[in-house]
Design an enzyme around this catalytic site. Sequence first.
Site, mmCIF file in Angstrom:
data_model
loop_
_atom_site.group_PDB
_atom_site.id
_atom_site.type_symbol
_atom_site.label_atom_id
_atom_site.label_comp_id
_atom_site.label_asym_id
_atom_site.label_seq_id
_atom_site.Cartn_x
_atom_site.Cartn_y
_atom_site.Cartn_z
ATOM 1 N N HIS A 1 -4.171 3.346 7.034
ATOM 2 C CA HIS A 1 -5.135 2.274 6.243
ATOM 3 C C HIS A 1 -5.607 1.483 7.446
ATOM 4 C CE1 HIS A 1 -6.670 -0.280 3.625
ATOM 5 N NE2 HIS A 1 -5.760 -1.340 3.507
ATOM 6 N N GLU B 1 -23.052 15.562 14.265
ATOM 7 C CA GLU B 1 -22.315 16.342 15.116
ATOM 8 C C GLU B 1 -20.839 16.001 14.661
ATOM 9 O OE1 GLU B 1 -20.850 19.478 17.377
ATOM 10 O OE2 GLU B 1 -22.829 18.894 16.610
ATOM 11 N N HIS C 1 -12.642 -4.225 1.676
ATOM 12 C CA HIS C 1 -11.160 -4.097 2.253
ATOM 13 C C HIS C 1 -11.104 -2.995 3.243
ATOM 14 C CE1 HIS C 1 -6.826 -3.820 0.405
ATOM 15 N NE2 HIS C 1 -6.847 -3.400 1.956
ATOM 16 N N CYS D 1 0.979 -1.380 -0.109
ATOM 17 C CA CYS D 1 -0.041 -0.121 -0.102
ATOM 18 C C CYS D 1 1.001 1.109 0.003
ATOM 19 C CB CYS D 1 -0.966 0.030 1.307
ATOM 20 S SG CYS D 1 -0.009 0.088 2.741
ATOM 21 N N HIS E 1 -8.641 -1.387 8.403
ATOM 22 C CA HIS E 1 -9.426 -2.684 7.976
ATOM 23 C C HIS E 1 -10.416 -2.900 8.842
ATOM 24 C CE1 HIS E 1 -6.057 -5.271 5.680
ATOM 25 N NE2 HIS E 1 -6.335 -4.009 5.366
#
Length: 227
Positions: A97, A120, A170, A79, A99
């Site tokens: 990132h 809010e 993902h 990534c 998951h």
Amino acid sequence: QHARALVTDICRVFYGLGWASGTGGSISIRHGSRVYMAPSGVQKERMLPQDIFALDKDCNALYSPKPRWPGSPFRLSECAPLFSLPYTMRGAGACLHSHAPAAVAVTLVHDTEFRVTHLEMIKGLSGHGFHDDLVIPIINNTARECMLVDSMREAMRRYPKAPAVLVRRHGVYIWGDTWERAKAQAECLHYLFELALKMRDAGVSHSDAPATAPDCNSAAAFKEAAA
């Protein structure tokens, strides 16, 4: 060293939240001209500062950590090219990132966008207020993360206000101007993912303004509240 320690500390927090379990997920922080990024395929809650990669802004490795166990070299995550996009396109100070199950679940019940309004916690996202529509693009997953680069770049181009991109089945990529903003925005977004799913289950729309939403800036609303 401070940036490396921050990556390990935040990874440990996110592991506890269920956002980086099973060696999944990752975090990177920019400090000066370098980006510090967690390695791939490791227990995110057990990393040490010396385990962190140092990269340039395009996420090419400048320093690779030495293995702590024989035959177990640290690997740069696939990534990394995706992390480079917020740095080069948005001038971000950090990108993460996740998951998290809620981040995955919202991609299963929405097509190309996740949209919420009049909640809010939207105010925790840069450039957004309570009455605004927060829109996060959703792109389709691929067999390998490095194959997502073109679709994520296009999503960021089409949604310049979005602080994140969801990947179907993902997870989600989230960024901010600083590591503090990226972390806070990640917390707000995960809250909104979970709340939107609960609202959907309750038959309440999270993407439409409530019919009775008051205009707090109007004189009539102020007088009514004062009464």
